[in-house]
Scaffold this motif. Structure first.
Motif, PDB file in Angstrom:
ATOM      1  N   PRO A 188     -23.572  17.278 127.539  1.00 27.97           N
ATOM      2  CA  PRO A 188     -24.328  16.938 128.750  1.00 27.97           C
ATOM      3  C   PRO A 188     -25.420  17.974 129.039  1.00 27.97           C
ATOM      4  O   PRO A 188     -25.322  19.133 128.635  1.00 27.97           O
ATOM      5  N   GLU A 189     -26.447  17.544 129.752  1.00 27.07           N
ATOM      6  CA  GLU A 189     -27.498  18.444 130.210  1.00 27.07           C
ATOM      7  C   GLU A 189     -27.152  18.936 131.614  1.00 27.07           C
ATOM      8  O   GLU A 189     -26.455  18.260 132.369  1.00 27.07           O
ATOM      9  N   VAL A 190     -27.646  20.104 131.949  1.00 33.65           N
ATOM     10  CA  VAL A 190     -27.419  20.683 133.270  1.00 33.65           C
ATOM     11  C   VAL A 190     -28.753  20.771 134.001  1.00 33.65           C
ATOM     12  O   VAL A 190     -29.773  21.153 133.411  1.00 33.65           O
ATOM     13  N   VAL A 191     -28.742  20.431 135.284  1.00 32.10           N
ATOM     14  CA  VAL A 191     -29.949  20.479 136.104  1.00 32.10           C
ATOM     15  C   VAL A 191     -29.752  21.516 137.200  1.00 32.10           C
ATOM     16  O   VAL A 191     -28.763  21.468 137.935  1.00 32.10           O
ATOM     17  N   GLY A 192     -30.676  22.455 137.332  1.00 34.49           N
ATOM     18  CA  GLY A 192     -30.579  23.465 138.375  1.00 34.49           C
ATOM     19  C   GLY A 192     -30.754  24.866 137.829  1.00 34.49           C
ATOM     20  O   GLY A 192     -30.605  25.105 136.623  1.00 34.49           O
ATOM     21  N   ALA A 216     -10.522  32.977 136.812  1.00 33.06           N
ATOM     22  CA  ALA A 216     -11.172  31.672 136.722  1.00 33.06           C
ATOM     23  C   ALA A 216     -11.178  31.211 135.269  1.00 33.06           C
ATOM     24  O   ALA A 216     -10.872  31.980 134.355  1.00 33.06           O
ATOM     25  N   ARG A 217     -11.530  29.947 135.050  1.00 34.19           N
ATOM     26  CA  ARG A 217     -11.543  29.407 133.696  1.00 34.19           C
ATOM     27  C   ARG A 217     -12.866  28.732 133.411  1.00 34.19           C
ATOM     28  O   ARG A 217     -13.510  28.170 134.311  1.00 34.19           O
ATOM     29  N   LEU A 218     -13.260  28.791 132.158  1.00 35.89           N
ATOM     30  CA  LEU A 218     -14.417  28.042 131.680  1.00 35.89           C
ATOM     31  C   LEU A 218     -13.860  26.827 130.955  1.00 35.89           C
ATOM     32  O   LEU A 218     -13.143  26.974 129.956  1.00 35.89           O
ATOM     33  N   VAL A 219     -14.146  25.634 131.457  1.00 40.25           N
ATOM     34  CA  VAL A 219     -13.527  24.419 130.917  1.00 40.25           C
ATOM     35  C   VAL A 219     -14.596  23.424 130.480  1.00 40.25           C
ATOM     36  O   VAL A 219     -15.781  23.591 130.786  1.00 40.25           O
ATOM     37  N   ASP A 220     -14.145  22.393 129.783  1.00 38.07           N
ATOM     38  CA  ASP A 220     -15.028  21.310 129.307  1.00 38.07           C
ATOM     39  C   ASP A 220     -16.214  21.835 128.500  1.00 38.07           C
ATOM     40  O   ASP A 220     -17.282  21.225 128.497  1.00 38.07           O
ATOM     41  N   MET A 221     -16.035  22.961 127.828  1.00 33.97           N
ATOM     42  CA  MET A 221     -17.145  23.520 127.050  1.00 33.97           C
ATOM     43  C   MET A 221     -17.461  22.624 125.864  1.00 33.97           C
ATOM     44  O   MET A 221     -16.575  22.168 125.142  1.00 33.97           O
ATOM     45  N   CYS A 222     -18.739  22.368 125.695  1.00 34.84           N
ATOM     46  CA  CYS A 222     -19.236  21.537 124.598  1.00 34.84           C
ATOM     47  C   CYS A 222     -20.288  22.336 123.843  1.00 34.84           C
ATOM     48  O   CYS A 222     -21.172  22.937 124.460  1.00 34.84           O
ATOM     49  N   GLY A 261     -25.399  25.604 131.383  1.00 36.27           N
ATOM     50  CA  GLY A 261     -25.870  25.085 130.104  1.00 36.27           C
ATOM     51  C   GLY A 261     -26.865  26.047 129.500  1.00 36.27           C
ATOM     52  O   GLY A 261     -27.476  26.866 130.198  1.00 36.27           O
ATOM     53  N   GLY A 262     -27.040  25.974 128.209  1.00 31.34           N
ATOM     54  CA  GLY A 262     -27.988  26.871 127.559  1.00 31.34           C
ATOM     55  C   GLY A 262     -28.050  26.648 126.063  1.00 31.34           C
ATOM     56  O   GLY A 262     -27.733  25.567 125.564  1.00 31.34           O
ATOM     57  N   VAL A 263     -28.452  27.699 125.348  1.00 30.35           N
ATOM     58  CA  VAL A 263     -28.621  27.619 123.899  1.00 30.35           C
ATOM     59  C   VAL A 263     -27.691  28.620 123.217  1.00 30.35           C
ATOM     60  O   VAL A 263     -27.210  29.571 123.830  1.00 30.35           O
ATOM     61  N   PHE A 264     -27.445  28.390 121.938  1.00 27.78           N
ATOM     62  CA  PHE A 264     -26.592  29.306 121.184  1.00 27.78           C
ATOM     63  C   PHE A 264     -27.124  29.458 119.768  1.00 27.78           C
ATOM     64  O   PHE A 264     -27.842  28.596 119.246  1.00 27.78           O
ATOM     65  N   VAL A 265     -26.755  30.553 119.152  1.00 25.49           N
ATOM     66  CA  VAL A 265     -26.979  30.795 117.729  1.00 25.49           C
ATOM     67  C   VAL A 265     -25.681  31.355 117.163  1.00 25.49           C
ATOM     68  O   VAL A 265     -25.120  32.304 117.717  1.00 25.49           O
ATOM     69  N   ALA A 266     -25.170  30.747 116.094  1.00 24.83           N
ATOM     70  CA  ALA A 266     -23.919  31.193 115.484  1.00 24.83           C
ATOM     71  C   ALA A 266     -24.114  31.446 113.999  1.00 24.83           C
ATOM     72  O   ALA A 266     -24.864  30.732 113.326  1.00 24.83           O
ATOM     73  N   ILE A 317     -27.228  23.711 121.467  1.00 25.89           N
ATOM     74  CA  ILE A 317     -27.073  23.833 122.910  1.00 25.89           C
ATOM     75  C   ILE A 317     -25.587  23.831 123.270  1.00 25.89           C
ATOM     76  O   ILE A 317     -24.739  23.420 122.473  1.00 25.89           O
ATOM     77  N   PHE A 318     -25.277  24.304 124.482  1.00 24.68           N
ATOM     78  CA  PHE A 318     -23.891  24.278 124.946  1.00 24.68           C
ATOM     79  C   PHE A 318     -23.840  23.905 126.420  1.00 24.68           C
ATOM     80  O   PHE A 318     -24.833  24.021 127.155  1.00 24.68           O
ATOM     81  N   TYR A 319     -22.674  23.446 126.833  1.00 24.34           N
ATOM     82  CA  TYR A 319     -22.413  23.076 128.224  1.00 24.34           C
ATOM     83  C   TYR A 319     -21.017  23.568 128.574  1.00 24.34           C
ATOM     84  O   TYR A 319     -20.122  23.603 127.720  1.00 24.34           O
TER      85      TYR A 319
END
Length: 308
Positions: free
Chosen positions: A85-89, A99-105, A275-280, A301-303
């Motif tokens: 998904p894309e993120v707006v904002g 806390a937890r980071l969930v639904d990571m794509c 959301g953002g970008v990644f390099v692996a 990209i990641f979400y």
């Protein structure tokens, strides 16, 4: 910065299929010799990706809320299941410890393989663009883990669809299989809040592309099958034994190390989304210990969603 999104399937295989087997000294030496190169390559390419962009602006961006409104039949066969998904904002989220980071794509957009390029009598290593041959099943999804924040955010990956068997093809036709993954990732951030420009990165483990039950064309495997190539007895007897075919006969479950660098460029405070970008960077398939793996570079990209 906006990025086009292409796709996600849900790989529903058990992570226990990749349970590690005992590793020898050869595997340890392989990791040590490549660890610094992997870390440096990831940081350098992330800077370039953020500066010039790794894809065009999305033609049909879709948010998490819009995806949740679709039924199974509306998603089936469209490629949306292989898409983050894309993120707006452009807000700010400050997570608390616990806390937890969930639904990571994590959705790859481009691939490259390190090759030795010859020019003017000299050879140098360069990343060559590759084309993905795997159908729309290469995106990681449902990843989650805990967050710690003691002046700096630390994300520890714990579960989810965190691996995907992928194959890319070089311009010359050679195909390079690898297990795209972020297993056991521990990513450390450069701040205490998710906001545009926030960066985090860390090392992860890359399990073997094949498991112990895999049998090669001559029936040899890691935990089952023949101990040697039955059709070539003359090469596996005498004083030297099977020295020539030792790596082919003795299958290993190699666990190597990769690295990922991520940068947040969108934050939706109301929905707690980032959301953002990644390099692996990671190593490819070793064919269960019989060949030297190639270095793979993946950009995309990641979400993710912050659950306080």
């Amino acid at each position: 910065m906006k990025f086009s999104a292409v796709s996600v399937l849900a790989l529903a295989a058990s992570a226990s299929a990749f349970a590690p087997a005992p590793q020898g000294n050869r595997n340890t030496q392989l990791n040590m010799s490549l660890k610094n190169d992997i870390a440096n390559a990831g940081k350098a390419v992330l800077a370039g990706a953020v500066a010039v962009g790794i894809a065009a602006a999305p033609a049909q961006a879709i948010t998490k809320a819009e995806l949740n409104e679709l039924s199974y039949l509306q998603v089936k066969g469209t490629g949306l299941a292989n898409r983050c998904p894309e993120v707006v904002g452009e807000g700010t989220i400050t997570p608390k410890s616990g806390a937890r980071l969930v639904d990571m794509c994590i959705e790859p957009k481009a691939w490259a393989v390190e090759e030795e390029i010859g020019k003017a009598g000299k050879t140098e290593k360069k990343f060559v663009n590759a084309k993905v041959m795997t159908r729309q099943t290469y995106t990681l999804d449902g990843i989650e883990g805990k967050l710690e924040n003691s002046g700096g955010i630390v994300f520890t990956e714990q579960e989810g669809i965190d691996y995907a068997a992928t194959t890319v093809q070089l311009p010359g036709g050679e195909r390079v299989p690898f297990l795209f993954t972020v297993k056991d990732l521990v990513a450390k951030g450069n701040g205490n809040a998710f906001k545009p420009g926030f960066q985090m990165g860390g090392d992860f483990n890359t399990p073997s592309y094949r498991t112990g039950l895999f049998l090669d064309p001559k029936g040899r495997g890691g935990t089952t099958g023949y101990d040697m190539a039955v059709a070539l007895p003359g090469l596996q007897s005498g004083e030297e034994g099977d020295d020539e075919l030792f790596r082919e006969n003795n299958k290993t479950f190699d666990i190597t190390q990769g690295r990922i660098e991520m940068e947040v460029n969108k934050v939706n405070t109301e929905e707690s989304e980032i959301g953002g970008v990644f390099v692996a960077t990671q190593l490819g398939d070793t064919d269960m210990g019989s060949k030297i793996p190639k270095k793979i570079l993946t950009k995309g990209i990641f979400y993710a969603r912050v659950e306080q």
